[in-house]
Design a protein around this motif. Structure first.
Motif, PDB file in Angstrom:
ATOM      1  N   PHE A 203       0.925  -1.186   0.095  1.00 30.03           N
ATOM      2  CA  PHE A 203      -0.175  -0.114   0.086  1.00 30.03           C
ATOM      3  C   PHE A 203       0.814   1.218  -0.053  1.00 30.03           C
ATOM      4  N   THR A 204       1.908   1.150   0.727  1.00 32.41           N
ATOM      5  CA  THR A 204       2.780   2.487   0.894  1.00 32.41           C
ATOM      6  C   THR A 204       3.501   2.428  -0.316  1.00 32.41           C
ATOM      7  N   GLU A 205       3.800   1.392  -1.028  1.00 29.14           N
ATOM      8  CA  GLU A 205       4.844   1.561  -2.266  1.00 29.14           C
ATOM      9  C   GLU A 205       3.746   2.146  -3.248  1.00 29.14           C
ATOM     10  N   MET A 207       1.178   4.060  -3.004  1.00 28.94           N
ATOM     11  CA  MET A 207       0.841   5.422  -2.801  1.00 28.94           C
ATOM     12  C   MET A 207       1.929   6.286  -3.064  1.00 28.94           C
ATOM     13  N   GLN A 208       3.239   6.113  -2.881  1.00 28.51           N
ATOM     14  CA  GLN A 208       4.433   6.868  -3.485  1.00 28.51           C
ATOM     15  C   GLN A 208       4.559   6.468  -4.758  1.00 28.51           C
ATOM     16  N   SER A 209       3.911   5.686  -5.592  1.00 29.57           N
ATOM     17  CA  SER A 209       4.390   5.568  -7.049  1.00 29.57           C
ATOM     18  C   SER A 209       3.776   6.659  -7.846  1.00 29.57           C
ATOM     19  N   PRO A 210       4.460   6.885  -8.740  1.00 29.56           N
ATOM     20  CA  PRO A 210       4.025   8.193  -9.880  1.00 29.56           C
ATOM     21  C   PRO A 210       3.019   7.532 -10.655  1.00 29.56           C
ATOM     22  N   TYR A 211       2.858   6.080 -10.772  1.00 34.98           N
ATOM     23  CA  TYR A 211       1.774   5.727 -11.500  1.00 34.98           C
ATOM     24  C   TYR A 211       0.571   5.992 -10.840  1.00 34.98           C
ATOM     25  N   THR A 212       0.459   5.964  -9.534  1.00 31.03           N
ATOM     26  CA  THR A 212      -0.740   6.468  -9.081  1.00 31.03           C
ATOM     27  C   THR A 212      -1.404   7.516  -9.062  1.00 31.03           C
ATOM     28  N   THR A 231      -7.525  -2.473  -3.429  1.00 26.25           N
ATOM     29  CA  THR A 231      -7.257  -1.942  -4.733  1.00 26.25           C
ATOM     30  C   THR A 231      -5.974  -1.453  -4.794  1.00 26.25           C
ATOM     31  N   MET A 232      -5.353  -0.560  -3.733  1.00 26.38           N
ATOM     32  CA  MET A 232      -3.985  -0.320  -4.072  1.00 26.38           C
ATOM     33  C   MET A 232      -2.946  -1.423  -3.989  1.00 26.38           C
ATOM     34  N   THR A 233      -3.027  -2.187  -3.020  1.00 29.44           N
ATOM     35  CA  THR A 233      -2.143  -3.362  -2.871  1.00 29.44           C
ATOM     36  C   THR A 233      -2.072  -4.251  -4.262  1.00 29.44           C
ATOM     37  N   GLY A 234      -3.318  -4.402  -4.824  1.00 25.94           N
ATOM     38  CA  GLY A 234      -3.549  -5.036  -6.083  1.00 25.94           C
ATOM     39  C   GLY A 234      -2.817  -4.313  -7.334  1.00 25.94           C
ATOM     40  N   LEU A 235      -2.987  -2.905  -7.381  1.00 25.07           N
ATOM     41  CA  LEU A 235      -2.074  -2.095  -8.432  1.00 25.07           C
ATOM     42  C   LEU A 235      -0.778  -2.469  -8.261  1.00 25.07           C
TER      43      LEU A 235
END
Length: 353
Positions: A203-205, A207-212, A231-235
């Motif tokens: 989740f932390t990864e 939220m910090q991703s430029p893809y998000t 959802t975010m961990t799945g992404l």
């Protein structure tokens, strides 16, 4: 239920004053008891409003409306949805001050406007009757049968109630009904702890991703998606590694171009599973990228940076002498530069051989 209860009252400002329209959106429905086809005919006057739903932030879940029995509940639910959709949109996209964004989640409306919206100007003249028959019942029904938890507070002006401030919150996802039994199992608890650690890291990864950030800018995910851990961990686990492959081949700009295309094709698609939707899209595109690289080698890895020489790296992190204030620091810098000079000479020597 929608045919019997849905009703639109349109008020539009014109040059000389206001223009009013009353529209029953579904005048005709036809079905049989021997197959599953249903014909629903919309009135032509409502079509311009339907095709602009996304633009005007008035999308809402038909499944929610189907559970509402009161016309006042439907009217109020639509208005609350419009405000909350704007809250989610501007929370991600920006463009509004913080207090404006919060006002969409806590919208205020005058009693006069509320009566006009519910067509009760001449009904329930006493506020107590209006509150009991229209306001309270609608709020209770919306909270019980839709994805919103709604409450309200009355704002006085003098002795009279002047306006209503609503407070809207999305309901959390329901827990597994067997969670109490599971949480008593030691094996489950141990595995649960491992899963939670991994989930939090993903989740932390994410939220910090430029893809998000890119997905938010393209309206492919919203605030609710960002708050959904699953959802975010799945992404992070299933989609972002594929975006890394595309970034390797086409750079971050290539990922942005792909997402722009995906966003342009999602109109009318109800993305119940955003992770599956985005994963399918990128899995379908990566083979095309690979084929392009085979047919046009000059396109492959065009964004990949060239290896940097030791001298280039040294120039980046070593300051100039004039920026050093103490003799000790200057001496340390001389020693570091001397070591780098030796390595650079070795590098040059190897190249000459």
């Amino acid at each position: 239920k929608m045919q019997k209860q849905a009703f639109f009252k349109i008020k539009e400002k014109k040059d000389k004053g206001f223009e009013f329209e009353n529209i029953v959106p579904i005048p005709y429905v036809k079905w049989t008891d021997y197959h599953d086809e249903v014909l629903i005919r919309f009135s032509p006057e409502i079509i311009p409003y339907l095709v602009n739903l996304k633009k005007n932030f008035t999308q809402h879940a038909l499944s929610d409306i189907a559970e509402l029995n009161s016309k006042y509940s439907i009217i109020l639910y639509r208005w609350l949805s419009m405000n909350y959709n704007q809250y989610e949109h501007y929370s991600v996209k920006g463009g509004r001050r913080e207090e404006q964004v919060e006002s969409y989640r806590n919208p205020s409306i005058s009693i006069r406007e509320l009566r006009e919206m519910t067509d009760t100007i001449k009904e329930y003249s006493r506020f107590q009757s209006f509150e009991n028959r229209v306001l309270k019942n609608a709020v209770v029904e919306i909270t019980q049968h839709t994805s919103f938890n709604v409450s309200y507070e009355k704002v006085k002006k003098g002795r009279s109630i002047d306006s209503i401030v609503f407070h809207i919150a999305k309901k959390p996802v329901a827990k597994n009904e067997y969670y109490k039994q599971e949480e008593q199992d030691p094996v489950y608890l141990e595995n649960k702890a491992d899963r939670e650690v991994k989930q939090q890291a993903l989740f932390t990864e994410a939220m910090q991703s430029p893809y998000t950030k890119l997905l938010g800018e393209k309206w492919l995910i919203n605030v609710a998606d960002m708050q959904n851990i699953s959802t975010m961990t799945g992404l992070a686990e299933k989609v972002y590694p594929l975006y890394d492959e595309l970034k390797e081949a086409r750079g971050l700009k290539g990922v942005e171009t792909h997402l722009s295309y995906v966003a342009s094709k999602q109109e009318g698609y109800s993305k119940r599973n955003v992770v599956k939707y985005l994963k399918t899209a990128i899995e379908g595109y990566l083979p095309t990228v690979a084929l392009q690289d085979l047919e046009q080698p000059e396109r492959a890895n065009y964004k990949k940076p060239k290896p940097r020489t030791l001298e280039e790296v040294a120039k980046d992190f070593l300051p100039e002498y004039e920026n050093i204030t103490t003799e000790t620091e200057k001496e340390e810098l001389r020693q570091i530069k001397a070591e780098i000079d030796k390595k650079l000479r070795g590098e040059v020597s190897q190249k000459s051989h």
